[in-house]
Design a protein around this motif. Structure first.
Motif, mmCIF file in Angstrom:
data_model
loop_
_atom_site.group_PDB
_atom_site.id
_atom_site.type_symbol
_atom_site.label_atom_id
_atom_site.label_comp_id
_atom_site.label_asym_id
_atom_site.label_seq_id
_atom_site.Cartn_x
_atom_site.Cartn_y
_atom_site.Cartn_z
ATOM 1 N N THR A 612 28.806 28.494 -11.238
ATOM 2 C CA THR A 612 28.458 29.160 -9.986
ATOM 3 C C THR A 612 27.460 30.289 -10.190
ATOM 4 N N SER A 613 27.644 31.074 -11.252
ATOM 5 C CA SER A 613 26.928 32.345 -11.359
ATOM 6 C C SER A 613 26.138 32.462 -12.650
ATOM 7 N N ARG A 614 24.829 32.539 -12.516
ATOM 8 C CA ARG A 614 23.990 32.807 -13.682
ATOM 9 C C ARG A 614 24.215 34.231 -14.179
ATOM 10 N N TYR A 615 24.470 35.140 -13.246
ATOM 11 C CA TYR A 615 24.714 36.537 -13.603
ATOM 12 C C TYR A 615 25.934 36.644 -14.523
ATOM 13 N N ALA A 973 26.597 29.383 -0.443
ATOM 14 C CA ALA A 973 27.707 29.125 0.476
ATOM 15 C C ALA A 973 28.984 28.785 -0.284
ATOM 16 N N GLN A 974 28.852 27.963 -1.311
ATOM 17 C CA GLN A 974 30.025 27.584 -2.084
ATOM 18 C C GLN A 974 30.616 28.793 -2.807
ATOM 19 N N ALA A 975 29.753 29.652 -3.353
ATOM 20 C CA ALA A 975 30.236 30.857 -4.039
ATOM 21 C C ALA A 975 30.944 31.794 -3.068
ATOM 22 N N GLY A 977 32.812 30.802 -0.718
ATOM 23 C CA GLY A 977 34.061 30.195 -0.290
ATOM 24 C C GLY A 977 33.928 29.086 0.718
ATOM 25 N N TYR A 978 32.706 28.753 1.095
ATOM 26 C CA TYR A 978 32.510 27.639 2.025
ATOM 27 C C TYR A 978 32.635 26.319 1.272
ATOM 28 N N ARG A 979 33.218 25.328 1.920
ATOM 29 C CA ARG A 979 33.369 24.020 1.301
ATOM 30 C C ARG A 979 32.815 22.940 2.215
ATOM 31 N N GLN A 980 32.138 21.983 1.619
ATOM 32 C CA GLN A 980 31.590 20.859 2.382
ATOM 33 C C GLN A 980 32.747 20.010 2.889
ATOM 34 N N ASP A 981 32.691 19.656 4.147
ATOM 35 C CA ASP A 981 33.749 18.822 4.725
ATOM 36 C C ASP A 981 33.110 17.737 5.570
ATOM 37 N N GLU A 982 33.668 16.542 5.494
ATOM 38 C CA GLU A 982 33.056 15.413 6.196
ATOM 39 C C GLU A 982 33.074 15.606 7.712
ATOM 40 N N ASP A 983 34.045 16.351 8.237
ATOM 41 C CA ASP A 983 34.211 16.462 9.679
ATOM 42 C C ASP A 983 33.503 17.681 10.275
ATOM 43 N N THR A 984 32.853 18.492 9.452
ATOM 44 C CA THR A 984 32.169 19.675 9.957
ATOM 45 C C THR A 984 30.744 19.697 9.439
ATOM 46 N N GLU A 985 29.982 20.701 9.906
ATOM 47 C CA GLU A 985 28.625 20.856 9.401
ATOM 48 C C GLU A 985 28.679 21.222 7.932
#
Length: 1013
Positions: A612-615, A973-975, A977-985
């Motif tokens: 997730t983080s290069r830093y 977005a993933q960092a 806390g957002y997660r890709q979901d098939e039923d949402t944007e």
């Protein structure tokens, strides 16, 4: 009188040798025809037994039953090895003493070196078959000789022959000639040989049944694992196939069941020799409700479709014991693949764990603290731990496919699945517990695994006997119980560590073909998981797992699981590369891989952070040992300023040069940056905590570096500087709201010492500031800390350092509105505290004007805000997505809060704070802001600050806008806390939508508050 004195001397001498009643012992010696003076060696041997009184009583009984007692006495005098073996047996086992008394001359079995030789399994089989008159060379199906007219004569002879073998075995065991491993293995081989002989007797009794079937006896449990006790049920499964003589399969199975039942009855029959042990077939398919014997195809069909978790666990130790060897091997070959695939079944690990808990729950309360087998800290804790590890990891590692507990522990340790120290501790505990269990059972050759009750007189005597047999001499009972408690506690600790190890769940959930990936499988798997460069990732995997080292073995276990975690991170390729670099940097450091194996949460967190983080990756590569903080959330909490100052002070004292001292302090800062970034990404710390932590460590670093610079510059000025300097934090630094990419905004104020000219003092102050800046920014492995002085009076055109009087004169005559606003965040952080207090008092007059800010000043502030929005926003930047200067972003919220301070702080002391969120809270409580408006502004500020900080974490470099690059925006977005979901944007689109919504609302509030007259 003389006789009485001699008797007293003899009784006392016997008591000193360990006999409980000296006078009784003297009488029993006389009954045995022995004399203390003449037979000192025999008396000493009896006194060294586990129970000298029991040994002497047994010898007296033996002498009485012996047709030639003089031969016995002569052997005791002349054969030291014989008398030691005999005394140890007599003092530890009433049951074997009874056997010796029943069978005159059996004591001779303990004579000579041959009695101490450990027989092979083939020797035991041949010997037991000879006892029943069967030909050992008739390998397919030996048949016992009919013998006398008594149908039970052969089974009686078998029991006598068995006891004779146990007598020899016990003598080796009690004199230390044999080990636990050889003793348990010989008992298992002896049980197998006995079943072979019992089956030969059954064939003799049921010749028609024997003609119709081939029967194989499969050993399970301890007998299957060649770790049997002296007295234990012998668990078996029975498999049969028809012969050409059978009319059909059903008839053959009926014949096999009849034959097997006859075989099973023989060891359990009771006569003058007592019962040997029970043969238990309850582990067969369907348990006691299923047929006793099945053909091979029926066994396989059952295990493929219906078998439960515990049945595969039981099959772990399966091996042919007796009967048709070819059929036995075929059975084991057929079920083995099913056993090693069982761990992949849903809830397998949970089922095994639940089974262990049920066993503990059913122990009677009166025995729970004395159960050495089933209780907590007992043998079952070790066995269940080992078996679960075998079943989970053995799917891909054939070296773990062994039956014995100790053998499996060695394999688990060699493969890196269990730490060396943990494996050694479990081995020691297992041997101790099994030794205690053996001695408990040997006394009466009865099945038991409960320590005697020490409150009962007979139980206390039994405990003393056990303690002495184990080598405890000073306080046999107390030392035994103390050792048992210590071992039980250690076993329980290791059991809970290994048995509930999260890695077990993770590995068990892997598909069968992923437990150990071949080259092509790995490449396909990497591509399917979303690695952009499968070939490069494969090279990393090969580098980590190649070779036969313990490190490579542990990595081979971890990496199939970690691949999924890398794939869940925004950049799997970077994560795997970072993991390789960290692993190589730590090399063979023993704690590192042990930590990843034993606390799988650390491995999962590493995969998440590195992907997730290069830093974080860059910080971790500078100090790979810092990975240890991932094990405990308590290590991710912000450390108090006092603790950091103490560490910084220690660093300054350890080093002679200012460069080395400040390098050590900067290393401390780097560790704290990593701690804070890790807590941030893992959700352990919020925006406020992150800002506080970064500000605290920055202040500590500046303070320590100033002391180092002061020591050097003072030397150049003759030992004492002619002025006192204070570093005042400004901007986010002063507000306690630093972010990862923030410079430290400061101003420097000094005050000449009495009698010193301003020019000299200013020269010294400038030298000190230059040295401070140099030390904080000098090239090093750790991140530099840049001091930004642009907020000083006159900005970049003004002097870097001013005297307190100069500040006062400037602020009195020339200060602009923006400088009063900038002073709202001024807070001394290092240097002379008295100078700092006087500067704060000076600043308070400007930032908290007594009559509030004038209308003209408010118009100027609004004009500056509009100009900043128009001129400072980067060209091409989306004003709705710029976290600092964009609409509803950090600047909007902060300027609104600062205007409230300038207007009302003179009458509301609560507003005299440097933190933005604190100002909003006070403004709401004082009625200056509606609660909803305050919450709207705070939400937008937190979100903008979080996004801005996370941009730095993800990219490794600062950025004020949400990235326009789709890949970077998705990673951000993933960092967050957002997660890709098939039923949402998509996650990135959802982040943008949430950000615009929050800042749009904040902009509306800001315009109302900022432009409201």
């Amino acid at each position: 009188m003389v006789v009485w004195e001699r008797s007293s001397v003899t009784a006392g001498a016997l008591a000193r040798r360990g006999f409980g009643d000296g006078k009784r012992a003297e009488r029993l010696l006389a009954d045995a025809g022995l004399d203390l003076e003449r037979d000192t060696g025999a008396v000493d041997a009896l006194g060294a037994a586990a129970d000298p009184d029991l040994a002497l009583l047994g010898l007296s009984r033996l002498a009485e039953s012996e047709p030639d007692p003089e031969a016995l006495r002569a052997a005791l005098r002349e054969e030291p090895d014989l008398r030691d073996r005999l005394a140890r047996v007599l003092g530890a086992s009433v049951a074997l003493t009874d056997h010796l008394v029943r069978h005159s001359g059996e004591w001779r079995e303990l004579r000579g070196a041959d009695s101490m030789r450990v027989p092979s399994a083939a020797e035991l089989r041949a010997g037991m078959l000879h006892v029943v008159g069967a030909d050992p060379d008739n390998t397919p199906a030996p048949v016992a000789d009919a013998g006398s007219e008594d149908p039970d004569s052969r089974s009686h002879a078998l029991r006598v022959g068995y006891r004779r073998r146990v007598l020899r075995l016990a003598a080796r065991d009690l004199t230390g000639t044999g080990t636990l491993d050889t003793t348990s293995a010989e008992l298992a081989d002896l049980a197998a040989a006995t079943l072979e002989a019992a089956l030969a007797i059954a064939r003799a009794r049921l010749p028609q049944a024997a003609e119709q079937c081939r029967v194989a006896v499969i050993g399970m449990g301890k007998c299957g694992g060649r770790e049997l006790n002296y007295v234990s049920d012998v668990d078996v499964v029975l498999v049969a196939e028809p012969t050409d003589a059978a009319p059909d399969e059903q008839a053959a199975m009926r014949a096999a069941a009849e034959l097997a039942s006859a075989m099973m009855r023989i060891p359990a029959e009771t006569d003058g020799e007592g019962t040997l042990w029970q043969v238990d077939a309850a582990l067969r398919p369907e348990g006691k409700n299923g047929p006793l014997v099945r053909p091979l195809h029926s066994h396989v069909a059952y295990y493929e479709r219906w078998a439960k978790t515990w049945e595969f666990q039981a099959l772990l130790k399966a091996r042919p014991l007796a009967g048709d060897a070819e059929l036995g091997r075929a059975y084991c070959d057929a079920v083995a693949p099913l056993v090693w695939a069982a761990a992949g079944k849903p809830n397998f690990v949970e089922d095994v764990q639940a089974m262990r808990r049920r066993v503990v729950a059913h122990i009677p309360a009166s025995e729970s603290g004395r159960e050495i087998k089933l209780g907590e800290g007992g043998l079952r804790d070790i066995e269940f731990s080992v078996q679960l590890l075998q079943l989970v990891h053995g799917r891909g590692d054939t070296s773990l496919r062994c039956g014995g507990t100790l053998e499996a522990l060695e394999a688990l340790s060699a493969g890196g699945y269990v730490g060396r120290a943990d494996a050694a501790g479990l081995c020691r505990a297992y041997r101790f517990l099994r030794r205690v269990e053996h001695l408990l059972q040997l006394y009466r050759l009865r099945r038991t695994h409960v320590l005697p009750d020490s409150t009962d007189e007979q139980g206390a005597q039994h405990l003393r006997r056990l303690g002495r047999a184990l080598g405890f001499t000073a306080d046999p009972t107390g030392e035994l119980l103390a050792a048992w408690r210590q071992v039980a506690g250690e076993v329980r600790r290791l059991h809970e560590k290994l048995f509930y190890q999260p890695l077990l769940h993770a590995v068990a959930r892997l598909p069968e073909d992923e437990v150990r990936l071949g080259h092509e499988q790995a490449r396909d798997r990497l591509e399917a998981l979303g690695f952009a460069d499968p070939a490069g990732a494969l090279r990393h995997l090969e580098s980590l797992t190649s070779g036969v080292s313990r490190r490579a073995a542990i990595q081979r276990t971890l990496l199939p699981v970690m691949l999924g975690w890398f794939a869940d991170a925004p950049d799997p390729d970077a994560g795997l590369l970072g993991f390789r670099q960290v692993s190589e940097a730590l090399g063979t450091t023993p704690w590192y891989l042990r930590l990843l194996r034993d606390d799988v949460r650390v491995a999962e967190r590493m995969a998440t952070l590195l992907g997730t983080s290069r830093y974080v990756t860059e910080l971790l590569l500078r100090a790979p040992e810092s990975v240890a903080i991932l094990a405990d959330d308590a290590d991710l909490v912000q450390r108090p300023a006092a603790t950091l100052r103490a560490e910084a002070d220690s660093a300054l004292r350890r080093h002679d040069s200012a460069e080395n001292a400040v390098a050590a302090v900067r290393a401390l800062r780097r560790r704290e940056l990593l701690r804070t970034a890790t807590a941030d990404l893992l959700g352990v710390a919020g925006v406020a905590e992150v800002g506080s932590a970064l500000t605290t460590v920055t202040a500590v670093t500046v303070e320590a570096a100033l002391r180092a610079a002061h020591a050097r510059v003072a030397g150049e000025f003759g030992g004492e500087l002619p002025t006192r300097l204070c570093v005042v934090a400004m901007g986010r630094f002063g507000g306690g709201e630093l972010s990862y990419g923030s410079d430290a905004d400061v101003v420097f104020v000094h005050e000449p010492r009495p009698g010193t000219g301003t020019a000299t003092a200013t020269e010294a102050a400038n030298a000190l500031v230059r040295e401070l800046s140099r030390l904080l920014a000098m090239p090093a492995a750790d991140p530099p800390l840049h001091l930004d002085t642009d907020l000083r009076p006159e900005g970049k055109n003004g002097p870097v350092v001013r005297t307190l009087d100069s500040y006062a004169a400037y602020y009195r005559n020339w200060a602009a509105v923006w400088e009063s606003q900038a002073l709202l965040r001024a807070a001394p952080v290092a240097g002379d505290s008295e100078v700092g207090e006087r500067f704060v008092a000076l600043a308070d007059r400007l930032r908290y004007p007594q009559d509030g800010v004038s209308t003209t000043a408010v118009r100027e502030i609004r004009r500056l805000k509009a100009r900043m929005e128009a001129e400072r926003l980067p060209r091409g930047a989306d004003p709705t997505l710029h976290t600092k200067l964009g609409r509803g972003g950090l600047s909007d919220v902060e300027w609104a809060a600062q205007l409230l301070q300038l207007r009302h702080a003179h009458e509301l002391p609560g507003l005299r704070t440097t933190g933005t969120l604190e100002v909003l809270d006070v403004a709401v409580s004082e009625g200056l802001l509606a609660a909803e408006d305050g919450a709207t502004l705070a939400t937008a500020w937190r979100l903008a600050a979080h996004v801005r900080g996370t941009v730095m974490l993800v990219r490794g470099k600062a950025g004020d806008s949400l990235p326009s690059n789709v890949r970077e925006r998705s990673a951000l977005a993933q960092a967050l806390g957002y997660r890709q979901d098939e039923d949402t944007e998509g996650a990135a689109e959802q982040l943008v939508q949430d950000y615009r919504q929050a800042t749009r609302r904040a902009r509306a509030v800001m315009e109302r508050v900022f432009y409201d007259d």
